[in-house]
Write a protein that holds these residues in place. Structure first.
Motif, PDB file in Angstrom:
ATOM      1  N   PHE A  83      28.626  18.143  27.025  1.00  0.00           N
ATOM      2  CA  PHE A  83      27.258  17.833  26.632  1.00  0.00           C
ATOM      3  C   PHE A  83      26.552  19.151  26.316  1.00  0.00           C
ATOM      4  O   PHE A  83      26.562  20.072  27.133  1.00  0.00           O
ATOM      5  N   CYS A  84      25.976  19.251  25.133  1.00  0.00           N
ATOM      6  CA  CYS A  84      25.352  20.509  24.735  1.00  0.00           C
ATOM      7  C   CYS A  84      24.112  20.227  23.897  1.00  0.00           C
ATOM      8  O   CYS A  84      24.146  19.385  22.993  1.00  0.00           O
ATOM      9  N   ASN A  85      23.038  20.917  24.192  1.00  0.00           N
ATOM     10  CA  ASN A  85      21.754  20.714  23.539  1.00  0.00           C
ATOM     11  C   ASN A  85      21.748  21.230  22.098  1.00  0.00           C
ATOM     12  O   ASN A  85      22.583  22.068  21.725  1.00  0.00           O
ATOM     13  N   PRO A  86      20.790  20.780  21.300  1.00  0.00           N
ATOM     14  CA  PRO A  86      20.678  21.303  19.932  1.00  0.00           C
ATOM     15  C   PRO A  86      20.410  22.800  19.883  1.00  0.00           C
ATOM     16  O   PRO A  86      20.738  23.438  18.878  1.00  0.00           O
ATOM     17  N   ASP A  87      19.810  23.369  20.936  1.00  0.00           N
ATOM     18  CA  ASP A  87      19.484  24.792  20.927  1.00  0.00           C
ATOM     19  C   ASP A  87      20.526  25.641  21.641  1.00  0.00           C
ATOM     20  O   ASP A  87      20.220  26.689  22.212  1.00  0.00           O
ATOM     21  N   VAL A  88      21.774  25.184  21.603  1.00  0.00           N
ATOM     22  CA  VAL A  88      22.902  25.946  22.150  1.00  0.00           C
ATOM     23  C   VAL A  88      23.889  26.212  21.017  1.00  0.00           C
ATOM     24  O   VAL A  88      24.178  25.315  20.217  1.00  0.00           O
ATOM     25  N   THR A  89      24.395  27.432  20.937  1.00  0.00           N
ATOM     26  CA  THR A  89      25.444  27.757  19.973  1.00  0.00           C
ATOM     27  C   THR A  89      26.762  27.846  20.720  1.00  0.00           C
ATOM     28  O   THR A  89      26.959  28.745  21.546  1.00  0.00           O
ATOM     29  N   VAL A  90      27.658  26.904  20.441  1.00  0.00           N
ATOM     30  CA  VAL A  90      28.951  26.865  21.107  1.00  0.00           C
ATOM     31  C   VAL A  90      29.922  27.804  20.408  1.00  0.00           C
ATOM     32  O   VAL A  90      29.627  28.337  19.334  1.00  0.00           O
TER      33      VAL A  90
END
Length: 269
Positions: A83-90
């Motif tokens: 689960f990763c937010n829109p404001d995270v760069t994976v």
């Protein structure tokens, strides 16, 4: 069911078009499937996400963060969910490392989130006692509440911010997923506390470092709507976990052990 394989990334959006463009424009997920659950955005978030390579699940109304995450999880058939937010760069390497860590340890594992300048954010947390929450709101340091993992370290935490975390499918189902009763806020603390109750670990991996914009509304001045949601979620959380309000009983002792262990650094084998 949807995509088969080892892992799927799930992102919940709500009027996040600009943020998606900033943090996902280079398609950092690479070969991994990315599912975006859009909470009835009015700014074209669903269209932007699709252009960026996501499989989009548009919802007719804003169901909230927890419910949307659960919808995304049900849409895929994978061994691990990130689960990763829109404001995270994976990163592709980070995704692979989190998958390996989640499968190895069987619980929740989060990256060490960082600011654009590389300094770490305290996405690992100790027990969310109200006194600690107030100190954090006032930007006062608290080593037992604010946890960091340096490169090479794997640190036990009571909970990890829902901005980015990985969990095995087996653990997610054992926990019955996110609690839909939390529209937003405290749902990640609830997930972490319930994980420890189920005998599942929650850890931050210092070798995976992902940039996070961290646009929390309650931290950017006064917003009546945001604080109303915050207080409603706090009420639900402390009614559900009263030992995080008054630290007595077996559950409080368990979290205290995690707090104490988290103060000690775990090193990758």
């Amino acid at each position: 069911m949807g995509t088969d394989g080892d892992v799927a990334l799930i992102t919940v959006t709500y009027n996040s078009a600009r943020t998606l463009t900033e943090f996902w424009r280079d398609r950092p997920f690479g070969r991994y499937p990315w599912i975006v659950v859009d909470n009835a955005s009015s700014d074209g978030s669903a269209h932007v996400a699709a252009e960026l390579g996501a499989r989009v699940l548009p919802l007719p109304a804003n169901r909230g963060f927890s419910a949307a995450n659960n919808i995304g999880a049900r849409s895929v058939d994978t061994d691990v969910l990130i689960f990763c937010n829109p404001d995270v760069t994976v990163t592709e390497d980070g995704i692979a490392a989190l998958v390996a860590g989640a499968l190895r340890h069987g619980g929740i594992i989060a990256p060490q989130l960082v600011n654009p300048d590389g300094t770490p954010q305290e996405n690992g947390r100790g027990t969310p006692f109200p006194t600690r929450k107030v100190k954090h709101l006032l930007r006062l340091p608290d080593e037992r509440y604010q946890r960091f993992a340096r490169p090479g370290e794997l640190v036990d935490v009571v909970w990890a911010m829902g901005a980015a975390l990985a969990i095995t499918r087996r653990a997610f189902e054992a926990l019955a997923g996110w609690d839909d009763g939390f529209f937003v806020y405290y749902e990640d603390a609830d997930l972490g506390v319930r994980s420890w109750q189920q005998g599942l670990s929650v850890r931050v991996d210092g070798d995976v470092r992902w940039q996070h914009g961290w646009g929390r509304e309650t931290g950017r001045g006064f917003s009546v709507g945001a604080w109303r949601l915050e207080l409603a979620s706090a009420w639900r959380f402390y009614r559900k976990h009263p030992y995080c309000l008054v630290p007595v009983g077996r559950q409080a002792e368990q979290l205290d052990r995690v707090d104490s262990a988290g103060a000690m650094i775990g090193v990758h084998a």
